[in-house]
Motif scaffolding. Structure first.
Motif, PDB file in Angstrom:
ATOM      1  N   ASN A  92       0.813  -1.216   0.000  1.00 53.76           N
ATOM      2  CA  ASN A  92       0.000   0.000   0.000  1.00 53.76           C
ATOM      3  C   ASN A  92       0.849   1.269   0.000  1.00 53.76           C
ATOM      4  OD1 ASN A  92      -2.519  -1.420   0.105  1.00 53.76           O
ATOM      5  ND2 ASN A  92      -2.012  -1.917   2.209  1.00 53.76           N
ATOM      6  N   GLY A  93       2.156   1.123  -0.159  1.00 50.57           N
ATOM      7  CA  GLY A  93       3.048   2.277  -0.194  1.00 50.57           C
ATOM      8  C   GLY A  93       3.641   2.597   1.167  1.00 50.57           C
ATOM      9  N   TYR A  94       4.292   3.739   1.223  1.00 48.73           N
ATOM     10  CA  TYR A  94       4.911   4.224   2.463  1.00 48.73           C
ATOM     11  C   TYR A  94       3.840   4.920   3.278  1.00 48.73           C
ATOM     12  CZ  TYR A  94       7.980   6.951   5.515  1.00 48.73           C
ATOM     13  OH  TYR A  94       8.600   7.514   6.603  1.00 48.73           O
ATOM     14  N   GLN A  95       3.669   4.495   4.534  1.00 50.25           N
ATOM     15  CA  GLN A  95       2.606   5.022   5.387  1.00 50.25           C
ATOM     16  C   GLN A  95       3.185   5.519   6.711  1.00 50.25           C
ATOM     17  OE1 GLN A  95      -0.338   1.697   5.458  1.00 50.25           O
ATOM     18  NE2 GLN A  95       1.074   0.955   3.896  1.00 50.25           N
ATOM     19  N   PRO A  96       3.655   6.758   6.735  1.00 51.77           N
ATOM     20  CA  PRO A  96       4.214   7.302   7.979  1.00 51.77           C
ATOM     21  C   PRO A  96       3.118   7.795   8.911  1.00 51.77           C
ATOM     22  CG  PRO A  96       4.323   8.952   6.273  1.00 51.77           C
ATOM     23  CD  PRO A  96       3.765   7.701   5.625  1.00 51.77           C
ATOM     24  N   GLN A  97       3.399   7.762  10.203  1.00 52.49           N
ATOM     25  CA  GLN A  97       2.502   8.334  11.200  1.00 52.49           C
ATOM     26  C   GLN A  97       3.339   9.104  12.208  1.00 52.49           C
ATOM     27  OE1 GLN A  97       0.133   5.202  12.916  1.00 52.49           O
ATOM     28  NE2 GLN A  97      -1.126   4.999  11.093  1.00 52.49           N
ATOM     29  N   SER A  98       2.963  10.356  12.434  1.00 52.88           N
ATOM     30  CA  SER A  98       3.680  11.196  13.373  1.00 52.88           C
ATOM     31  C   SER A  98       2.844  12.426  13.675  1.00 52.88           C
ATOM     32  CB  SER A  98       5.013  11.647  12.777  1.00 52.88           C
ATOM     33  OG  SER A  98       5.625  12.611  13.606  1.00 52.88           O
ATOM     34  N   PRO A  99       2.874  12.893  14.907  1.00 49.70           N
ATOM     35  CA  PRO A  99       2.198  14.161  15.209  1.00 49.70           C
ATOM     36  C   PRO A  99       2.815  15.334  14.443  1.00 49.70           C
ATOM     37  CG  PRO A  99       2.894  13.055  17.240  1.00 49.70           C
ATOM     38  CD  PRO A  99       3.452  12.274  16.095  1.00 49.70           C
ATOM     39  N   ASP A 100       4.030  15.164  13.922  1.00 51.84           N
ATOM     40  CA  ASP A 100       4.710  16.232  13.191  1.00 51.84           C
ATOM     41  C   ASP A 100       4.261  16.356  11.742  1.00 51.84           C
ATOM     42  OD1 ASP A 100       6.332  16.898  15.400  1.00 51.84           O
ATOM     43  OD2 ASP A 100       7.721  15.292  14.902  1.00 51.84           O
ATOM     44  N   ILE A 101       3.564  15.356  11.221  1.00 53.53           N
ATOM     45  CA  ILE A 101       3.130  15.406   9.827  1.00 53.53           C
ATOM     46  C   ILE A 101       1.925  16.334   9.722  1.00 53.53           C
ATOM     47  CG2 ILE A 101       2.200  14.075   7.887  1.00 53.53           C
ATOM     48  CD1 ILE A 101       3.771  11.669   8.967  1.00 53.53           C
ATOM     49  N   PRO A 102       2.003  17.355   8.885  1.00 49.33           N
ATOM     50  CA  PRO A 102       0.877  18.283   8.757  1.00 49.33           C
ATOM     51  C   PRO A 102      -0.380  17.572   8.253  1.00 49.33           C
ATOM     52  CG  PRO A 102       2.798  19.088   7.555  1.00 49.33           C
ATOM     53  CD  PRO A 102       3.109  17.704   8.009  1.00 49.33           C
ATOM     54  N   VAL A 103      -1.514  18.038   8.717  1.00 46.34           N
ATOM     55  CA  VAL A 103      -2.799  17.490   8.294  1.00 46.34           C
ATOM     56  C   VAL A 103      -3.461  18.534   7.390  1.00 46.34           C
ATOM     57  CG1 VAL A 103      -5.062  16.698   9.070  1.00 46.34           C
ATOM     58  CG2 VAL A 103      -3.022  16.177  10.420  1.00 46.34           C
ATOM     59  N   ALA A 104      -3.877  18.089   6.226  1.00 46.59           N
ATOM     60  CA  ALA A 104      -4.525  19.008   5.281  1.00 46.59           C
ATOM     61  C   ALA A 104      -5.872  19.465   5.835  1.00 46.59           C
ATOM     62  CB  ALA A 104      -4.729  18.316   3.938  1.00 46.59           C
ATOM     63  N   PRO A 105      -6.259  20.688   5.531  1.00 44.32           N
ATOM     64  CA  PRO A 105      -7.577  21.144   5.975  1.00 44.32           C
ATOM     65  C   PRO A 105      -8.678  20.394   5.216  1.00 44.32           C
ATOM     66  CG  PRO A 105      -6.572  22.769   4.551  1.00 44.32           C
ATOM     67  CD  PRO A 105      -5.542  21.701   4.791  1.00 44.32           C
TER      68      PRO A 105
END
Length: 127
Positions: A92-105
């Motif tokens: 399914n590809g690269y799936q990072p998770q982090s509170p530092d990753i911006p979330v799109a509006p």
């Protein structure tokens, strides 16, 4: 002339302080295991608290057998803020998770409706 000498001494002293190499960061622990079947795992921790680990194993996906991976990293930035990242890399590809990753509006409702309309009514090729 005196101003030029003072400016030169100032620049040299600033460069001496800012250009000096940082102290080496020791590795506190390190581990690595690679198996003949392609399975692996490695990890390390450094003296500044940085940690990273990754593991992977071959996985049959249709006619191919890629190595799928998962891992994590944590570190402290120059201002003392802690950061963490976990990830999976698989079919399914690269799936990072982090509170530092911006979330799109959120997409505004009018634009969402337009996108749905466009998807439901593709243009016909006139040729």
């Amino acid at each position: 002339m005196a101003f030029g000498i003072v400016a030169l001494v100032f620049l040299v002293s600033v460069c001496a302080v800012s250009c000096a190499p940082a102290e080496p960061v020791p590795i506190i622990s390190q581990d690595s295991d690679i198996q003949p079947d392609g399975t692996f795992k490695w990890s390390y921790e450094s003296g500044d608290g940085t940690k990273q680990e990754q593991s992977g194993q071959p996985k049959q996906i249709e006619k191919e057998t890629p190595v799928v991976m998962q891992g994590s990293a944590s570190w402290t930035d120059n201002e003392g803020g802690g950061h963490q990242l976990t990830y999976v890399a698989d079919e399914n590809g690269y799936q990072p998770q982090s509170p530092d990753i911006p979330v799109a509006p959120e997409i505004p409702p009018a634009i969402q409706r337009a996108l749905e309309y466009n998807a439901a009514h593709p243009e016909q090729d006139g040729n």
